[in-house]
Design a protein around this motif. Sequence first.
Motif, PDB file in Angstrom:
ATOM      1  N   ILE A 185       0.827  -1.212   0.000  1.00 11.84           N
ATOM      2  CA  ILE A 185       0.000   0.000   0.000  1.00 11.84           C
ATOM      3  C   ILE A 185       0.857   1.256   0.000  1.00 11.84           C
ATOM      4  N   LEU A 186       1.777   1.350   0.946  1.00  4.52           N
ATOM      5  CA  LEU A 186       2.518   2.602   1.120  1.00  4.52           C
ATOM      6  C   LEU A 186       3.568   2.850   0.050  1.00  4.52           C
ATOM      7  N   LEU A 187       4.172   1.811  -0.490  1.00  3.92           N
ATOM      8  CA  LEU A 187       5.215   2.011  -1.497  1.00  3.92           C
ATOM      9  C   LEU A 187       4.697   1.743  -2.906  1.00  3.92           C
ATOM     10  N   ILE A 188       4.162   0.551  -3.129  1.00  8.38           N
ATOM     11  CA  ILE A 188       3.818   0.158  -4.496  1.00  8.38           C
ATOM     12  C   ILE A 188       2.619   0.928  -5.032  1.00  8.38           C
ATOM     13  N   LEU A 189       1.550   1.010  -4.237  1.00  6.49           N
ATOM     14  CA  LEU A 189       0.380   1.745  -4.705  1.00  6.49           C
ATOM     15  C   LEU A 189       0.665   3.238  -4.807  1.00  6.49           C
ATOM     16  N   SER A 190       1.490   3.754  -3.890  1.00  9.98           N
ATOM     17  CA  SER A 190       1.830   5.182  -3.952  1.00  9.98           C
ATOM     18  C   SER A 190       2.613   5.491  -5.225  1.00  9.98           C
ATOM     19  N   LEU A 191       3.600   4.660  -5.566  1.00 14.48           N
ATOM     20  CA  LEU A 191       4.370   4.878  -6.791  1.00 14.48           C
ATOM     21  C   LEU A 191       3.499   4.735  -8.032  1.00 14.48           C
ATOM     22  N   SER A 192       2.565   3.764  -7.991  1.00 12.67           N
ATOM     23  CA  SER A 192       1.646   3.586  -9.115  1.00 12.67           C
ATOM     24  C   SER A 192       0.788   4.831  -9.317  1.00 12.67           C
ATOM     25  N   SER A 193       0.328   5.433  -8.208  1.00 10.48           N
ATOM     26  CA  SER A 193      -0.501   6.643  -8.285  1.00 10.48           C
ATOM     27  C   SER A 193       0.301   7.832  -8.793  1.00 10.48           C
ATOM     28  N   ILE A 194       1.561   7.898  -8.400  1.00 15.34           N
ATOM     29  CA  ILE A 194       2.411   9.003  -8.842  1.00 15.34           C
ATOM     30  C   ILE A 194       2.728   8.869 -10.340  1.00 15.34           C
ATOM     31  N   LEU A 195       2.938   7.626 -10.805  1.00 12.73           N
ATOM     32  CA  LEU A 195       3.206   7.404 -12.220  1.00 12.73           C
ATOM     33  C   LEU A 195       2.019   7.805 -13.086  1.00 12.73           C
ATOM     34  N   HIS A 196       0.798   7.445 -12.611  1.00 12.85           N
ATOM     35  CA  HIS A 196      -0.412   7.753 -13.365  1.00 12.85           C
ATOM     36  C   HIS A 196      -1.597   7.705 -12.407  1.00 12.85           C
ATOM     37  N   PRO A 197      -2.380   8.795 -12.300  1.00 15.02           N
ATOM     38  CA  PRO A 197      -3.549   8.777 -11.400  1.00 15.02           C
ATOM     39  C   PRO A 197      -4.453   7.579 -11.689  1.00 15.02           C
ATOM     40  N   ILE A 198      -4.948   6.950 -10.633  1.00 21.91           N
ATOM     41  CA  ILE A 198      -5.712   5.713 -10.765  1.00 21.91           C
ATOM     42  C   ILE A 198      -7.196   5.986 -10.584  1.00 21.91           C
ATOM     43  N   ASN A 199      -7.991   5.654 -11.598  1.00 23.80           N
ATOM     44  CA  ASN A 199      -9.442   5.769 -11.480  1.00 23.80           C
ATOM     45  C   ASN A 199      -9.963   4.677 -10.563  1.00 23.80           C
ATOM     46  N   TYR A 200     -10.774   5.061  -9.581  1.00 22.88           N
ATOM     47  CA  TYR A 200     -11.208   4.109  -8.564  1.00 22.88           C
ATOM     48  C   TYR A 200     -12.579   3.531  -8.886  1.00 22.88           C
ATOM     49  N   ASN A 201     -12.654   2.212  -8.869  1.00 24.81           N
ATOM     50  CA  ASN A 201     -13.911   1.485  -9.039  1.00 24.81           C
ATOM     51  C   ASN A 201     -14.461   1.177  -7.645  1.00 24.81           C
ATOM     52  N   SER A 202     -15.616   1.757  -7.296  1.00 23.60           N
ATOM     53  CA  SER A 202     -16.159   1.610  -5.945  1.00 23.60           C
ATOM     54  C   SER A 202     -16.498   0.160  -5.588  1.00 23.60           C
ATOM     55  N   LYS A 203     -16.520  -0.725  -6.579  1.00 17.49           N
ATOM     56  CA  LYS A 203     -16.780  -2.144  -6.298  1.00 17.49           C
ATOM     57  C   LYS A 203     -15.653  -2.767  -5.477  1.00 17.49           C
ATOM     58  N   PHE A 204     -14.490  -2.091  -5.436  1.00 17.47           N
ATOM     59  CA  PHE A 204     -13.381  -2.587  -4.619  1.00 17.47           C
ATOM     60  C   PHE A 204     -13.641  -2.378  -3.123  1.00 17.47           C
ATOM     61  N   ASN A 205     -14.644  -1.564  -2.770  1.00 15.84           N
ATOM     62  CA  ASN A 205     -14.921  -1.295  -1.354  1.00 15.84           C
ATOM     63  C   ASN A 205     -15.165  -2.576  -0.570  1.00 15.84           C
ATOM     64  N   LEU A 206     -15.893  -3.522  -1.180  1.00 11.83           N
ATOM     65  CA  LEU A 206     -16.174  -4.792  -0.497  1.00 11.83           C
ATOM     66  C   LEU A 206     -14.884  -5.509  -0.140  1.00 11.83           C
ATOM     67  N   ASP A 207     -13.939  -5.549  -1.072  1.00 13.53           N
ATOM     68  CA  ASP A 207     -12.668  -6.236  -0.834  1.00 13.53           C
ATOM     69  C   ASP A 207     -11.825  -5.502   0.212  1.00 13.53           C
TER      70      ASP A 207
END
Length: 328
Positions: free
Chosen positions: A248-270
């Motif tokens: 979460i803190l490293l990989i997802l942050s770098l992914s977001s910095i490389l390209h903003p990530i559109n969020y699918n609210s269906k992930f809320n359950l997971d």
Amino acid sequence: MIIPVFLVFAGFVALIFGANWLVDGSSALAKKYNVSDLVIGLTIVAFGTSAPELVVNSIASIQGHSDIVLGNIIGSNNFNLFIILGISGLIYPIKVQTSTAWKEIPISLFISILLLLLLNDFVFEGITSSSRMDGMIMLVLFFFFLYYVFKQIKQEPQGIENTEQKSAFKILTLIIVGIGGLVLGGQLVVVNSIKIANILGVSEKIIGLTIVAAGTSLPELVTSVVAATKKNSDIAIGNVIGSNIFNILLILSLSSILHPINYNSKFNLDLFILIGGTIFLLSSMWTGERKKLDRWEAGVLFMLYHLSCYARSIMLAIKIESSFLIRN
């Protein structure tokens, strides 16, 4: 269909071997310059087992496949928590240190809740994705986590083992080939997972949460299972909690910095499943034998994941059947 499946499998093999070679080479380099085994374990090895997620997410993020990015991270964290820790605890009950029960597990819980809030715009109103701002927040928290880790190391200094050192050429070869395996494997997994999703008529979200997430978590699975068979509880649980924090803190942050990530609210359950499982793990430290994940508690984690997968597979089968009926 057969060729994309084979290429995804080949990609996972390349990721696993690439991660192992990168860890071996980096560890040898650290030993060459007299860095302690504890530092290696908490930094290089932890990063190495999360390297497949990093490569897959970087490629998917640059190509704009947001559901693959989020599905890989959230799915990998759930796989780590429910399956890897569940199997490890079934092999041998996992005893944890006081710092893990009081600090590392709560940190993992806090980060999961923060991720839910960031992705659902509860922190920055009007931002409908995991933006670069979100990525910067998580990256700053990652550096705070590293500071905490090194502070722990200073409190518990470790000696350096006298082991045979590899030559500089061998170290460099392991690192270069390891990185090459990660890049090649990541590209194969992303491209062919998307092809499978298109062939089956299912979303990239499902592929990310299942095939990609499970495949990129194989290094963590091997590490924790081996540690459990050797009754090394610290590595077994530390690998899972540490990898979830890294993801979460490293990989997802770098992914977001490389390209903003559109969020699918269906992930809320997971995400709620991840948060609930972490709360269960935290509560298990104070039920039964204190600061220990008993076999029955590990069994509960293992079964909960299978129940959620069973429900998801039924929904997926219905969707695939509907897709084929519509095409025909």
